[in-house]
Design a protein around this motif. Structure first.
Motif, PDB file in Angstrom:
ATOM      1  N   ALA A  41     -58.918  54.060 -27.287  1.00  0.00           N
ATOM      2  CA  ALA A  41     -60.376  54.103 -27.192  1.00  0.00           C
ATOM      3  C   ALA A  41     -60.959  52.692 -27.256  1.00  0.00           C
ATOM      4  CB  ALA A  41     -60.954  54.967 -28.302  1.00  0.00           C
ATOM      5  N   ALA A  42     -60.369  51.845 -28.079  1.00  0.00           N
ATOM      6  CA  ALA A  42     -60.844  50.463 -28.165  1.00  0.00           C
ATOM      7  C   ALA A  42     -60.592  49.725 -26.846  1.00  0.00           C
ATOM      8  CB  ALA A  42     -60.163  49.735 -29.318  1.00  0.00           C
ATOM      9  N   GLY A  43     -59.455  49.987 -26.221  1.00  0.00           N
ATOM     10  CA  GLY A  43     -59.170  49.385 -24.914  1.00  0.00           C
ATOM     11  C   GLY A  43     -60.154  49.844 -23.853  1.00  0.00           C
ATOM     12  N   ALA A  44     -60.514  51.131 -23.893  1.00  0.00           N
ATOM     13  CA  ALA A  44     -61.506  51.653 -22.945  1.00  0.00           C
ATOM     14  C   ALA A  44     -62.873  51.026 -23.197  1.00  0.00           C
ATOM     15  CB  ALA A  44     -61.586  53.166 -23.058  1.00  0.00           C
ATOM     16  N   ALA A  45     -63.225  50.846 -24.462  1.00  0.00           N
ATOM     17  CA  ALA A  45     -64.513  50.223 -24.795  1.00  0.00           C
ATOM     18  C   ALA A  45     -64.554  48.770 -24.324  1.00  0.00           C
ATOM     19  CB  ALA A  45     -64.759  50.300 -26.297  1.00  0.00           C
TER      20      ALA A  45
END
Length: 127
Positions: free
Chosen positions: A42-46
């Motif tokens: 999720a952090a990578g997507a953000a």
């Protein structure tokens, strides 16, 4: 995740390439912290939100740069449009409002909610 998304979008206003590199390094540094429980996916997507949300409205906007420079425009197009300075494209008040109040904030909220849902009880990340 909202912090990563906000940093990604703010750095994208300066340069979309810098946003990709800086946001990726930020996520990597945050993932290495022991006390911080987060979903790395999720952090990578953000971190990619800056590329998809604000890059065309930033200083690295190729369309705005071409229109602001008479030497880069074909002569027939220059006769029709003339030179359009940054004050009338990316620094226009409507563009500033679009950056602040558009549906891009929905993207940030969606990533944040997804990250919170991925985190299970006791801080364990569900995969």
């Amino acid at each position: 995740m909202a912090f990563v998304a906000a940093i990604s979008m703010l750095t994208s206003l300066l340069n979309w390439g810098m946003s990709l590199i800086f946001s990726g390094l930020l996520v990597r540094a945050l993932a290495r912290r022991n006390g911080l429980h987060m979903d790395y996916r999720a952090a990578g997507a953000a971190a990619y939100l800056g590329l998809g949300a604000t890059w065309a409205l930033g200083l690295s906007s190729s369309a705005a740069q071409l229109q602001a420079n008479a030497a880069s425009l074909p002569r027939p197009l220059l006769q029709i449009t003339g030179v359009i300075p940054f004050a009338q494209t990316i620094f226009l008040w409507q563009s500033l409002i679009d950056r602040c109040c558009s549906d891009r904030h929905f993207d940030v909220a969606l990533v944040a909610v997804g990250a919170l849902r991925a985190e299970g009880r006791n801080g364990a990340v569900m995969t």
